[in-house]
Design a protein around this motif. Structure first.
Motif, mmCIF file in Angstrom:
data_model
loop_
_atom_site.group_PDB
_atom_site.id
_atom_site.type_symbol
_atom_site.label_atom_id
_atom_site.label_comp_id
_atom_site.label_asym_id
_atom_site.label_seq_id
_atom_site.Cartn_x
_atom_site.Cartn_y
_atom_site.Cartn_z
ATOM 1 N N ARG A 37 -8.666 -9.334 3.711
ATOM 2 C CA ARG A 37 -9.080 -8.477 4.829
ATOM 3 C C ARG A 37 -8.783 -7.040 4.436
ATOM 4 N NH1 ARG A 37 -11.446 -11.166 9.092
ATOM 5 N NH2 ARG A 37 -10.684 -9.632 10.571
ATOM 6 N N GLN A 38 -9.739 -6.167 4.645
ATOM 7 C CA GLN A 38 -9.498 -4.765 4.318
ATOM 8 C C GLN A 38 -9.372 -3.930 5.580
ATOM 9 O OE1 GLN A 38 -11.834 -2.771 1.344
ATOM 10 N NE2 GLN A 38 -10.920 -0.820 1.855
ATOM 11 N N GLY A 39 -8.416 -3.050 5.574
ATOM 12 C CA GLY A 39 -8.225 -2.152 6.696
ATOM 13 C C GLY A 39 -8.018 -0.740 6.212
ATOM 14 N N TYR A 41 -5.467 2.783 6.210
ATOM 15 C CA TYR A 41 -4.077 3.192 6.265
ATOM 16 C C TYR A 41 -4.059 4.706 6.359
ATOM 17 C CZ TYR A 41 0.587 4.198 4.457
ATOM 18 O OH TYR A 41 1.857 4.680 4.290
ATOM 19 N N HIS B 6 -1.191 -1.329 -0.333
ATOM 20 C CA HIS B 6 -1.529 0.005 0.164
ATOM 21 C C HIS B 6 -2.083 0.813 -0.982
ATOM 22 C CE1 HIS B 6 1.345 -1.115 3.323
ATOM 23 N NE2 HIS B 6 0.605 -0.345 4.075
ATOM 24 N N GLY B 39 -5.804 6.226 3.379
ATOM 25 C CA GLY B 39 -5.844 5.287 2.265
ATOM 26 C C GLY B 39 -6.429 3.969 2.708
ATOM 27 N N LYS B 40 -6.326 2.985 1.812
ATOM 28 C CA LYS B 40 -6.841 1.659 2.118
ATOM 29 C C LYS B 40 -5.685 0.684 2.247
ATOM 30 C CE LYS B 40 -9.656 2.068 -1.395
ATOM 31 N NZ LYS B 40 -10.561 1.739 -2.506
ATOM 32 N N TYR B 41 -5.911 -0.340 3.041
ATOM 33 C CA TYR B 41 -4.899 -1.360 3.256
ATOM 34 C C TYR B 41 -5.580 -2.709 3.088
ATOM 35 C CZ TYR B 41 -1.741 -4.367 5.922
ATOM 36 O OH TYR B 41 -0.919 -5.383 6.321
ATOM 37 N N ILE B 42 -5.095 -3.502 2.145
ATOM 38 C CA ILE B 42 -5.746 -4.785 1.870
ATOM 39 C C ILE B 42 -4.740 -5.921 2.004
ATOM 40 C CG2 ILE B 42 -7.015 -6.117 0.129
ATOM 41 C CD1 ILE B 42 -7.965 -3.462 -1.046
#
Lengths: 80, 80
Positions: A37-39, A41, B6, B39-42
């Protein structure tokens, strides 16, 4: 004070970006990856020093701009 | 085992998305926001049970697919 916000799609919402990552990892030879799952931040540096007010403030930012509360959940962490 | 990754732009790299959020927050009346970085959170659900192997595995995924090590940093957390 630093605020960290995690914004993720609600679990009931399909995550095509996560599916794409999962597929790409499989194609690269990484096996055993069940679910991705990508979210988003987001790190914010805010002037507020009172943790309670800071939390309210960031929550309001999430509701109004950062997240889409219909399909996304958000979690706020404060430090400093 | 669940892995959380992160991915953030290195601090030396300009973050236009963060700048846009910062600007939009200002336009909405939120003052006192000094700096915003996005940023991205996976989240990955992986089969591996050995934490060390799992970490190596996810690190390799970051290097090869998830992050761009030239301009991005990544941090890996494992649990479960």
């Amino acid at each position: 004070m630093k605020a960290r916000v995690h914004i993720t799609l609600k679990t009931s919402v399909l995550d095509p970006q996560g599916k794409a990552i999962s597929h790409a990892l499989g194609a690269l030879g990484f096996s055993g990856v069940d679910d991705v799952r990508q979210g988003k931040y987001i790190e914010l540096e805010i002037d507020e020093t009172d943790p309670e007010k800071a939390h309210q403030n960031v929550q309001s930012m999430c509701e109004r701009l950062l997240a889409n509360p219909v399909i996304e959940d958000y979690a706020i962490e404060l430090d400093g």
